[in-house]
Every structure is written in C-alpha cells, then in structure tokens.
Design a protein around this motif. Structure first.
Motif, mmCIF file in Angstrom:
data_model
loop_
_atom_site.group_PDB
_atom_site.id
_atom_site.type_symbol
_atom_site.label_atom_id
_atom_site.label_comp_id
_atom_site.label_asym_id
_atom_site.label_seq_id
_atom_site.Cartn_x
_atom_site.Cartn_y
_atom_site.Cartn_z
ATOM 1 N N UNK A 42 -12.897 -0.476 80.544
ATOM 2 C CA UNK A 42 -14.339 -0.410 80.343
ATOM 3 C C UNK A 42 -14.920 -1.635 79.662
ATOM 4 N N UNK A 87 -15.553 -5.925 79.519
ATOM 5 C CA UNK A 87 -15.813 -7.004 80.469
ATOM 6 C C UNK A 87 -15.331 -8.334 79.901
ATOM 7 N N UNK A 142 -12.467 -5.349 83.094
ATOM 8 C CA UNK A 142 -13.158 -5.876 84.262
ATOM 9 C C UNK A 142 -13.204 -7.388 84.078
ATOM 10 N N UNK A 171 -14.163 -11.166 85.379
ATOM 11 C CA UNK A 171 -15.041 -11.930 86.274
ATOM 12 C C UNK A 171 -14.737 -13.409 86.072
ATOM 13 N N UNK A 173 -25.324 -10.686 79.678
ATOM 14 C CA UNK A 173 -24.678 -9.727 80.579
ATOM 15 C C UNK A 173 -23.732 -8.803 79.803
ATOM 16 N N UNK A 183 -7.104 -8.701 100.241
ATOM 17 C CA UNK A 183 -7.675 -8.325 98.944
ATOM 18 C C UNK A 183 -8.165 -6.875 98.977
ATOM 19 N N UNK A 216 -6.625 -3.750 96.827
ATOM 20 C CA UNK A 216 -7.495 -3.031 95.896
ATOM 21 C C UNK A 216 -7.619 -1.555 96.281
ATOM 22 N N UNK A 260 -18.771 1.664 81.278
ATOM 23 C CA UNK A 260 -18.561 2.023 82.676
ATOM 24 C C UNK A 260 -18.970 3.447 82.983
ATOM 25 N N UNK A 272 -21.615 -8.682 90.553
ATOM 26 C CA UNK A 272 -20.191 -8.372 90.399
ATOM 27 C C UNK A 272 -19.964 -7.471 89.184
ATOM 28 N N UNK A 273 -20.592 -7.833 88.058
ATOM 29 C CA UNK A 273 -20.438 -7.026 86.848
ATOM 30 C C UNK A 273 -21.048 -5.642 87.072
ATOM 31 N N UNK A 300 -18.637 -3.599 89.227
ATOM 32 C CA UNK A 300 -17.397 -3.260 88.529
ATOM 33 C C UNK A 300 -17.646 -2.227 87.436
ATOM 34 N N UNK A 301 -18.809 -2.318 86.756
ATOM 35 C CA UNK A 301 -19.100 -1.309 85.714
ATOM 36 C C UNK A 301 -19.298 0.081 86.320
ATOM 37 N N UNK A 320 -14.694 -1.416 93.960
ATOM 38 C CA UNK A 320 -13.831 -2.546 94.282
ATOM 39 C C UNK A 320 -14.755 -3.653 94.752
ATOM 40 N N UNK A 321 -14.813 -4.760 94.024
ATOM 41 C CA UNK A 321 -15.756 -5.830 94.360
ATOM 42 C C UNK A 321 -14.999 -7.026 94.910
#
Lengths: 323, 323, 323
Positions: A59, A61, A87, A89, A114, B78, B82, C53, C78-79, C82-83, C87-88
């Motif tokens: 949970x 980032x 997570x 990035x 963010x 990918x 995943x 999340x 992306x964030x 993912x939160x 699956x990104x």
C-alpha cells in the motif's frame, strides 16, 4: 524478526530507525549502520526463499527518479521495493519535463504532491538529492549524486565483506582507482571509518582528492605497497572520459600500473577477496581472469545490493510513520 | 501444481514440465508442445474473465531483458507475468550498462545475482539467449534471438490454428515471405514438423535458406503452386532493409509476386485462415483488405500470445522448483 | 458499487456511471461531472492514508499508451491505477512498432486483443483517441489529444477550485495564455460552462481561436480588464515553438504583457488563487515568486490529479462490466 512468527510478517526486533532519509553515510551513527546490515541479513534470506516477498511496504508508493540512467541500480531498487509489496513507479527523467526546462525543485514538488512514501533519486550533481529531500514530505534515498555519495553501495559492500570474512573488525580494505571522482570510494571510506576498519586508497596522484588523508587511514600511489597485507581489494571503474590524456596517459598505461592482475593481487593476503561496484571495464581496471576468478565476490555484491535496499526501505518507512 | 484444488486456480492436472528453459522449439518433445497448448487453453479462459488473474507466480520475480526493442512482445510477456501475480521488471538495454561496454555475460551474472525466477530475453544475435541461459540459475525464456528461434510465437500460432480448425492433424500450412531471415518461420516449421503437420514454404529463391527442404515438407517459389490446397496461409513481415535492391528489386515488385491479395488467396482452400506475426507492412506483404478481412485471425494471434506466455511461465517455474 | 459494504472498500454510494469512455468533457452531463468530483474527494482521503490503496481494480489490466511523452501525466495515471490494485503496463510508443509503420488502428487492435480493461491514451493528433476508442472493446481514457481535449486536467482543476473555494457556484475563472492551441483551456471552458461558472479568456488576439465567444463567457486581450474581479487565475504554458516570432514577437514581450506577476495579479480579487497545469516556464508566463507564493495552488493540482484519475478509473470500469 516478526515475519517468522507473525502471519503478516512485519520485520522484526529492530528499534525504530531514527533517520527519515538516507542521503549520506556521514549522517549515520555506527549503530545505525550495524542495524541496516543486520536487517539486510534477514532480507537475504527472504530473497533466497521460494516466495520472495515480505509485505511490509504494502500500500506504499515508491518512485524511482533517475536523472542519470543506471539500469543496475534502478532495477535493484525496483526489485527491493516490489519484494516488500510497494507500488513502484520508475521515472527516467531525460526526454521529459526536465528537458522542457522544469527545475529540479519543480519536479520534487510535483512528485511530492502525488504523495509517494519514498523517492529513490539519482542525479549527476553532488548535493542535488539532499536539496530535493528538503522540499518533500516523504523519505528520500540517495541512489548516487555526482561525486558525492552512494550510500547503499557502501552498505552492500560492507555486507559483502562481513559475509565473506565473518566480521569487519580488524580488516584492511584497499580501494584502488579513480578515488577523486568516485562516490563509491567516498561512501565506503566514510562507512568503514565509522566502523573503525583500516582503509587504504591507491591511485595515481592526480586521481587522489585533496584532503583524502582525513578519510582514509593510509594513502598510496603504488599498488604493491598499497595491497600488501590487504584483506579486501576494491577496484573502481575508470570513467572513459578520464582516459584520453586528460588525467591519465592511456588505458594501457593505466592497466599496467593500476589494473588488478594476478601479479598485483599476489601482494594482498592470500585469502583477500576482490570487489568491484560494476559495471566493469575488463582489461582496464581489472583482468577478466580475476573478475571471474574464485576470489571475486562481484556477483555477491549485486545480491547484497537488493538485500541492503530492502533493508533501507524497510527501516526508513516506519520511521517516517512515527514522525 | 498447487493451484489445482483451489477455487482461485483454474489451471489443471498437468504433469510436471521437464524443461527448465524455453530456448528453442527443437528442444521440446511432442507431448511437451501439446502440454503447453493445453495449458494455454486454460489461460485464455482466465484472460477473458472479469478478474484476469491466477496467482501461481505470486512472490516470484520475472525480468524482461530486451536487448532489441519490441513493444508488442515485451508487453505480452509483461501482461502474462502480471496476470500470474509475478513481480515483473522491464529492462530495455540500450543506453544502459551494455553501452558502457558490459558484456552479455556480465549482464547475465548481474541479473542472476538479483535472484529472479525467470528471465525473458530478446537479443539480435542468434544463440545469445542460449549462451545466457547457461550462466544463470533461473529459468530463461527466449523471446526471439536473431534469425534463430522465437518459440512462443510458434506456440501461439499453433494455438490459433488449433482453435480455428479444431485440430492440427491433417492440415497444410503455407509460410510465405522472407524465410531465410525469419525466426518466426524457423520456430513454426520445427513445431509443425514435430506435430506432423504438412508445411510449405513459399519465397523468392534468394530468401530461402540452405537446407530448407529438411525443415519444410515442400518448398515453392511460386504463390499459386504453394497456396493450392493450403488450410493456413502465414505471411511474414518483409524487413525494409531487404527491399532496397539488395535482396529483392523493389517493394512493388515484391507485392506483385508475393504479397497476399484476394487473387492469390483464392488459390488456397476456401476456408483457409490468414495469419501474420505483426507488425504488418500493409501493401508490402499483405493487402490491407485481407489483413482486416473475415479470414484474418491476426488479432486472435495476439490474444493467444498472452495465453501461451502465461502457460510457458506457469509450466517452467514449478519445474524449476522441483530441480 | 460492490465495495461499499466491504471493510476494504472506502468508496461510497455512487450510482453506476453511464459512460464507457472518457474522451471529452463535452460528452459528460452536469451530474456526471459532479459525480466524478465527488468520487475524487473520497480518493484524496485514500491517498493521504498510511495505506494508500483500495482494491477496486484488482485483477484488471490498465495500459498507458503514450504516443507523446509526458512523465507527469503518465505517472499520475500509473499511480492512480496501482493504488486501485490494477495491473498497469506502460507503453511509450516512439522507437517501437509505430516507428515500424504500424498504424494507430493496428496498434489499437493489437492492444485490444491483449484484453485490457482500460486504455489511457495520449496522442499528438486531435481526434486520435476517439478514433481508437471506436476500435476496442475496453474503456478508453483520453490523456490529451492534440489541441482537442484533456478531460482529466479539467476535472482536477475543478476539484482544486472547489476545494479551495468551497464551491464552484458564483465564481469567475480567468484562463490566460495560448488559448488557441490549448486542450487544457478547451476542456476547462467546457467543464466550467457545464457547471454555469463564469469564464474569461485572456490572450493576444492571434492566440484566440475562432468561435471562442461560444466557449467563454467573456473574451479579453488585456490582462487588467480580464483579471478584474477574478476568483481564479489559470495560467497556460506557452509552447516555445510559438515564441520565435511566428505568433508572438518574443518571450520578453510576452512576459511583459501576459506574464503573471504581482502587479497583474493585483487586478484579481485579493483572495484569488493561481493555477497552472505544469510544467511551468518560469519567467515566461509566470513570475517564479507567484508560482511559489501563498496564492499558488499548483502542487495541489498535482495531488488532485491522482485523485481524479482514480475516480475516473473507478467510475468507468464498473460501468463497463454492466455493459
């Protein structure tokens, strides 16, 4: 370690880590260095398991912000974060907003908004990571800033030495090569100094920085003298841009006097281990036969890298939560 | 397989897969090919569900190591990883350590030390992926190596054919285009040969490799003769670098004699399907009307690609754990 | 919404969202805009939690398909994904299949075949995202298409204003700069118009598009007149390519007449807030002292960006499942 007994597995019997960021080895007290190495020891076990994860960062980032590309280091931090459930990035800042003229501080403010929990930052300018850390609300880990510091490299090197030698106490570590321009050398000297390990640097005079005698126990310009009795031989990468007659006459000349081959390694103790932060210039600072030989612990360093980065992330993030 | 009794897991009663790597179709026995196609069948169902995941690779680390860029293939692997719950790390090696002169083997040793469970590797040199697989402790999947092999492409092509035709038995598959330089053609010919499917290749003489008659059942230089009675027409991408007078006179000339249009497709069976590994050169090797027409199964191939890659990852990783 | 009764889910009592895609603000009804802002409000709370999340997209696949690079916007999506547990997969399409001549539609068909649940698309051509959305079976979010629209930017701007002013009702919002070429301006004018907020645009005559009087309540070419009584001052980025004598005489001239400094900001209400979509050209369209000053809400906009994108993904995906 709590993950042995607890089903959720939050890592264990360590006191809260007092630092919020990891910018410089110089900021760490001796017991904090030992704490990180001990935590990393547990992380090695997790990475060797069938199921390589411990969800202490679930949970959360993590943003890897690399202003200078480094496949190895970025991947090591990425794997470390993902194994802890974060997570992750990746941001390679080259063709992006920075090229549009955005300042380092604007980038920091943007990312901070963010709400990441940790920023892992590499930058070509010494001091840039610390500056950035002052502008954000999250933890910051220095993944290398110019010629200043590369603290996780020094931690992984110490862990590798401790694992191979059983202890750091009483050892002599020789660091050889472009000391003046190496954040790896600087962080290692600070860390080994804090743990009272005897350090030597060996380099041509013009690759030794001013004031090096305050960081290293002993300073040498000759490999034979410098390696005599060493327990650990740590070779540094020669940046190609130094080699075109500016700082050193030629690569061949450099290899002859400072490249680690069997003859020079024979000056060190017979059980000395050989290290290199990678990527290597084979035939420039190290003989390929040594790099791949039985005394090389270079790939162990890479494995310790993931473990140390897991330990750093694990230590910093709860500390932040207490704040 | 641990998931077979769990309500979350739909993957079925497959015996342990004896291979550790997937480098070449030539390494697979007939029953192993069938096993992978059957596993992929189950993965299609999972990818079509509302919730597209099956956590058989949970806690495992997959590194996609692409020395040659390929958005499609990398994304397919990918997504496959995943959906199986793996931690997936992408490494496009261009401007990174390789450009600093690091060797393929150093890269392999470095990545291996990070303890991944599987490396998915694409490289421009034939044999590079096999060489790399000999240096690492994890599973390796070949995602295309030079003009040698692209085994998951051949598996997804076979799965697509089987799904459209009900069976592979008794079919005639015609592969048309630059056979000499195509890893797709080579892997397909090996796989279809192992399953006793009748194969034909059709190409200008200088795009046929020496010894092709050992791989294909029949060899043609004329589309009419080659397509007559075919159940499957598989077109290959013409690399632009072949088209500037070196291997073929011109793109227009190539299209006239070897490009698939309605007239030429009429030579094949009336229910023949049309395939292409992508990305297509519309108007070079294929008429856009055919590519988008009712007999084209080209987008099905992409869907089968994700399923086959899930199957391969699922099959290889438990096999490794038994080792 | 299925998660409202679960302890894991914090997202609230929203009716199903009737849209499948988010291409344009012009497609949204007033209540849909309000719904998205209300959902985003809840997402802010989640992103500020210790554990950031909410697994409403667990098992779903989000592909970020950027034909034009944008580190900020891509990271924000992306964030967000993912939160929410998605699956990104990121795809920056530059050196890849598109450069091999693959068409936009082929790319769409290929990605669609991988069965994503949502595609987030940025493209340099107005209309490209809508075209793509017609060819795929999944939801599509427009992350900016040429000079057409950037709907999530307008939503995040509205959320930022609402949070700072308590309400949007009765406000006057002035948008200043290159209106003619700005998708940000266009989406904002559409959104604020739909909510009956009074809008003004301020720009040199040649940076005003034809028909602007149909989008904005009032049109100005002078900053003093345009800013008088404004509650919100929204500055736009000046693209450097406009500044070399083609559209405006010079950057210095532009800053003198249209750059936001203390003197010009004094024309607006004393509690007016200052906004910018970023990245900023400091000293071109905005004085750095204003950008970093107490009235700037620029970093709040970035935070709202993640929340709005979480809300959009959360709203679209269940809608799709009902279809």
């Amino acid at each position: 370690m709590p993950q042995q007994n607890s089903p959720a597995g939050q890592s264990g019997d360590f006191p809260p880590f007092a630092q919020r960021h990891l910018i410089s080895i110089a900021d760490l007290k001796q017991h904090e260095i030992i704490d990180l190495l001990d935590r990393a020891e547990q992380m090695i076990a997790i990475s060797r398991q069938e199921r390589k994860s411990l969800p202490t960062l679930s949970g959360k980032t993590q943003i890897n912000l690399f202003f200078e590309p480094s496949t190895r280091t970025q991947s090591s931090f990425e794997i470390a974060g993902k194994r802890l459930g974060a997570l992750v990035v990746n941001m390679s800042v080259k063709t992006s907003s920075v090229s549009k003229g955005e300042t380092l501080i604007d980038t920091a403010a943007t990312l901070n908004a963010m709400r990441p929990d940790v920023l892992v930052v590499r930058h070509s300018a010494a001091g840039a990571v610390e500056l950035l850390s002052q502008k954000v609300g999250c933890s910051v880990v220095n993944a290398g800033d110019g010629a200043h510091e590369h603290p996780t490299q020094a931690l992984l090197d110490a862990l590798t030495i401790r694992n191979h030698k059983g202890t750091l106490a009483g050892l002599t570590v020789a660091i050889c090569g472009d000391i003046a321009n190496s954040r790896v050398a600087r962080s290692n000297l600070l860390l080994l100094g804090a743990l009272h390990v005897r350090t030597r640097v060996i380099a041509p005079r013009n690759l030794l920085p001013a004031g090096i005698e305050n960081l290293a126990t002993e300073v040498f310009t000759d490999m034979e003298a410098g390696l005599k009795g060493a327990d650990v031989v740590m070779m540094l990468r020669l940046q190609h841009e130094r080699a075109n007659g500016k700082m050193i006459p030629s690569v061949r000349e450099y290899y002859r006097f400072y490249g680690l081959d069997e003859a020079k390694l024979a000056y060190a103790k017979s059980d000395a281990i050989v290290m290199h932060p990678g990527p290597m210039n084979r035939g420039v600072e190290i003989d390929p036969a040594i790099a791949d030989g039985s005394r090389s612990v270079i790939t162990d360093q890479v494995e310790m890298g993931v473990a140390v980065r897991m330990a750093v992330l694990d230590a910093l993030l709860p500390a932040r939560n207490d704040a």
